[in-house]
Design a protein around this motif. Structure first.
Motif, short mmCIF file in Angstrom:
data_model
loop_
_atom_site.label_atom_id
_atom_site.label_comp_id
_atom_site.label_asym_id
_atom_site.label_seq_id
_atom_site.Cartn_x
_atom_site.Cartn_y
_atom_site.Cartn_z
N ILE A 46 1.95 8.03 13.57
CA ILE A 46 2.56 7.38 14.74
C ILE A 46 3.19 6.05 14.34
O ILE A 46 4.30 5.72 14.75
CB ILE A 46 1.50 7.16 15.83
N THR A 47 2.46 5.28 13.51
CA THR A 47 2.95 3.96 13.12
C THR A 47 4.18 4.06 12.24
O THR A 47 5.15 3.30 12.40
CB THR A 47 1.84 3.17 12.41
N LEU A 48 4.19 5.01 11.29
CA LEU A 48 5.37 5.19 10.45
C LEU A 48 6.58 5.59 11.28
O LEU A 48 7.69 5.11 11.06
CB LEU A 48 5.09 6.27 9.40
N SER A 49 6.36 6.48 12.25
CA SER A 49 7.47 6.86 13.13
C SER A 49 7.98 5.66 13.91
O SER A 49 9.19 5.47 14.07
CB SER A 49 7.01 7.97 14.10
N SER A 50 7.05 4.83 14.39
CA SER A 50 7.45 3.65 15.15
C SER A 50 8.17 2.64 14.26
O SER A 50 9.11 1.98 14.70
CB SER A 50 6.21 3.00 15.78
N TYR A 51 7.74 2.53 13.01
CA TYR A 51 8.40 1.66 12.04
C TYR A 51 9.85 2.13 11.86
O TYR A 51 10.80 1.32 11.85
CB TYR A 51 7.65 1.76 10.71
N ALA A 52 10.03 3.45 11.75
CA ALA A 52 11.37 4.00 11.61
C ALA A 52 12.21 3.71 12.85
O ALA A 52 13.39 3.35 12.75
CB ALA A 52 11.29 5.51 11.37
N GLU B 287 0.83 -1.20 0.00
CA GLU B 287 0.00 0.00 0.00
C GLU B 287 0.86 1.26 0.00
O GLU B 287 0.63 2.19 -0.76
CB GLU B 287 -0.93 0.01 1.23
N ASP B 288 1.85 1.30 0.89
CA ASP B 288 2.72 2.46 1.01
C ASP B 288 4.12 1.98 1.37
O ASP B 288 4.36 1.56 2.51
CB ASP B 288 2.19 3.42 2.08
N PRO B 289 5.06 2.01 0.42
CA PRO B 289 6.39 1.45 0.67
C PRO B 289 7.31 2.34 1.50
O PRO B 289 8.39 1.90 1.89
CB PRO B 289 6.97 1.29 -0.74
N GLN B 290 6.91 3.60 1.80
CA GLN B 290 7.86 4.49 2.46
C GLN B 290 8.23 4.02 3.87
O GLN B 290 9.35 4.25 4.32
CB GLN B 290 7.33 5.92 2.49
N GLY B 291 7.32 3.33 4.56
CA GLY B 291 7.64 2.83 5.89
C GLY B 291 8.78 1.83 5.86
O GLY B 291 9.73 1.92 6.64
N LEU B 292 8.71 0.86 4.94
CA LEU B 292 9.76 -0.16 4.83
C LEU B 292 11.09 0.47 4.40
O LEU B 292 12.15 0.12 4.93
CB LEU B 292 9.34 -1.22 3.82
N ILE B 293 11.03 1.42 3.46
CA ILE B 293 12.27 2.05 2.99
C ILE B 293 12.91 2.85 4.11
O ILE B 293 14.13 2.80 4.32
CB ILE B 293 12.00 2.93 1.77
#
Length: 523
Positions: A430-436, A301-307
């Motif tokens: 919040i989730t993207l930050s936590s992923y990072a 859906e959104d690859p920026q979190g994994l990258i």
């Protein structure tokens, strides 16, 4: 009751005089409009309680500038000092390592590496839960209590007598410190526009280097204390007492959000919230939306979190290795404990200047954040290369290489700011930050284990691994930029074809960037 949406973003960011907005207008409460109640965040509800049209219409360029200055004066010093203390406190083990810590705790084999990594195990496990909890309680109070708690843990660390005791305390310390950087990123999004955030992140993140300097000075001073108590214990006690006292001040001075910031007038609070919501950075939504969580963690859906995870993981492998073994690296050049601690101090100054300069440059140059991140990796690459190719007899060259290490940290803080400016939807952000930060923790856990005991020359394997990680970071950064460019072009094409991209009700809806056609990614 609808609100006036500011069209000119420059108006929100520029002015040059002080002034009281409340002298020009007062905001009367109005009846809530149920049409906006679905999928609305707390900021939208707050703004609908006031006559926002009147407040915005009476605000001048100077009022907005004065508002930003007022926010800066309250927030930046608090964030800077707190981040400096966090850097000092988590690095106390590194400062203590050049004294008698290993001997007193009877450490052997990989136990010192485990102590370095256990801090980040605590960080890894507690970071997402503590970030979520910070939304359930007043954020300023919650952060203050966490700082007080880890100050107490740091003091208790001086009483550790063996590996097991120190391991438990390091894990707990990591758990308490885990909420600081994620909540600071959220605070950035609460008070600053997308354009303003990268410089403010650089301003408080520069405390990472400042803390390294101060911590080194404290450690050097404690090395001269002759009380019968080992110097490494004083490092933990003194830093713990300072942190404990500072936590009380943060508890009293850091507001939970601009909606409840007592240092702002009522009209200033309205403008502070309005300028952020129209800039699509977000304020606060206490309801966790699992749909947004799934979108953030699903690369299909959104690859920026994994990258971002991969970039930050590679970055922190460097930090995990050199952060724990920095003073020991200098000691391997032939210096004694106190000399190594003293020589390490300038590295902190370079770190501070690099991060602040990188943040300033990323804001100054349009659409250049990722390019700046790549550029700041180059000095570190050269410094690592010097450690491999120079003979051990060339101490000046080796030290020059050590002083070239710090700029890589700039890439970390620019990337940590990206979830705040390149995503929408509070739960997704919040989730993207936590992923990072998952990458942050795992990288720091892995870094110390790159060290091979007894390796000659010392730490060569670490430097080779770090060079590989530098190259991988650059590749992932390029991939991330290509994704942002492609997505922006796709949306521009849809706009040219006549797609309606900005629904007025979306200004206050807690929607993600994928659900907002008018959203554009910062490069």
């Amino acid at each position: 009751m609808s609100t006036t949406i500011a069209r000119d973003e420059g108006r929100l960011d520029t002015s040059d005089r002080e002034g009281s907005i409340d002298d020009k207008t007062s905001s009367a409460k109005v009846i809530e409009d149920p049409a906006y109640s679905i999928d609305e965040d707390d900021a939208g509800k707050f703004l609908r309680s006031y006559d926002v049209d009147s407040v915005v219409a009476n605000a001048t360029e100077a009022d907005y500038k004065a508002l930003v200055r007022k926010i800066d004066k309250r927030l930046i010093p608090i964030l800077f000092v707190t981040y400096a203390l966090q850097c000092i406190d988590k690095s106390c083990l590194g400062y203590a390592s050049v004294f008698t810590l290993s001997k007193d705790l009877h450490l052997h084999g990989k136990q010192y590496s485990w102590l370095s990594s256990l801090f980040y195990f605590g960080y890894l496990i507690c970071e997402y839960p503590t970030t979520l909890l910070s939304q359930k309680f007043p954020m300023g109070r919650f952060i203050g209590i966490a700082i007080i708690a880890w100050g107490g843990v740091l003091i208790a660390t001086a009483g550790a007598k063996n590996f097991a005791g120190m391991a438990v305390l390091r894990f707990i310390l990591g758990g308490f410190e885990s909420l600081i950087t994620p909540t600071f990123i959220l605070i950035n999004g609460m008070y600053y526009t997308r354009k303003e955030q990268v410089l403010r992140t650089g301003a408080w993140a520069a405390a990472n280097g400042f803390g390294s300097m101060v911590g080194g000075i404290i450690a050097f001073g404690m090395g001269h204390v002759n009380t019968g108590i080992p110097g490494w214990k004083w490092i933990f006690v003194i830093n713990g007492l300072i942190t404990f006292c500072w936590g009380i001040l943060v508890f009293l001075l850091l507001p939970p959000s601009p909606m409840y910031a007592k240092f702002l007038t009522e009209s200033e609070r309205i403008l502070a919230v309005h300028r952020i919501r129209t800039n699509k950075t977000g304020i606060l939504n206490r309801k966790l939306k699992w749909r947004q969580v799934r979108e953030a963690i699903n690369p299909l859906e959104d690859p920026q979190g994994l990258i971002l995870f991969l970039i930050i993981f590679c970055n922190e492998v460097l930090n995990g290795g050199f952060g724990a073994f920095g003073t020991l690296t200098i000691q391997s050049f032939g210096f004694d404990s106190l000399q190594s601690t003293l020589i390490y101090i300038p590295q902190g100054f370079i770190n501070m200047c690099s991060i602040f300069f990188g943040g300033w440059l990323a804001q100054k140059l349009p659409n250049a954040r990722i390019y700046v991140s790549i550029a700041m990796l180059v000095p570190t690459f050269i410094g690592l290369l010097l450690q491999i190719v120079l003979p051990r007899s060339n101490v000046a060259g080796l030290l020059t290489g050590v002083y070239l290490f710090p700029p890589f940290a700039t890439c970390l803080f620019i990337c940590l700011s990206l979830p705040g400016v390149n995503s929408a939807g509070y739960s997704k952000r919040i989730t993207l930050s936590s992923y990072a930060f998952l990458g942050y923790a795992l990288g720091n856990i892995s870094g110390p284990f790159m060290v091979k005991t007894g390796e000659k020359p010392a730490y060569r394997s670490v430097f080779i691994a770090d060079i590989i990680c530098i190259a991988l970071q650059a590749i992932f950064l390029i991939i991330l930029r290509l994704y942002y460019v492609k997505e922006n072009r796709r949306r521009d094409k849809l706009l040219a074809e006549g797609q309606v991209q900005n629904d007025p009700k979306d200004e206050f809806a807690d929607k993600t960037d994928l659900e907002l056609p008018g959203f554009r990614y910062v490069l």
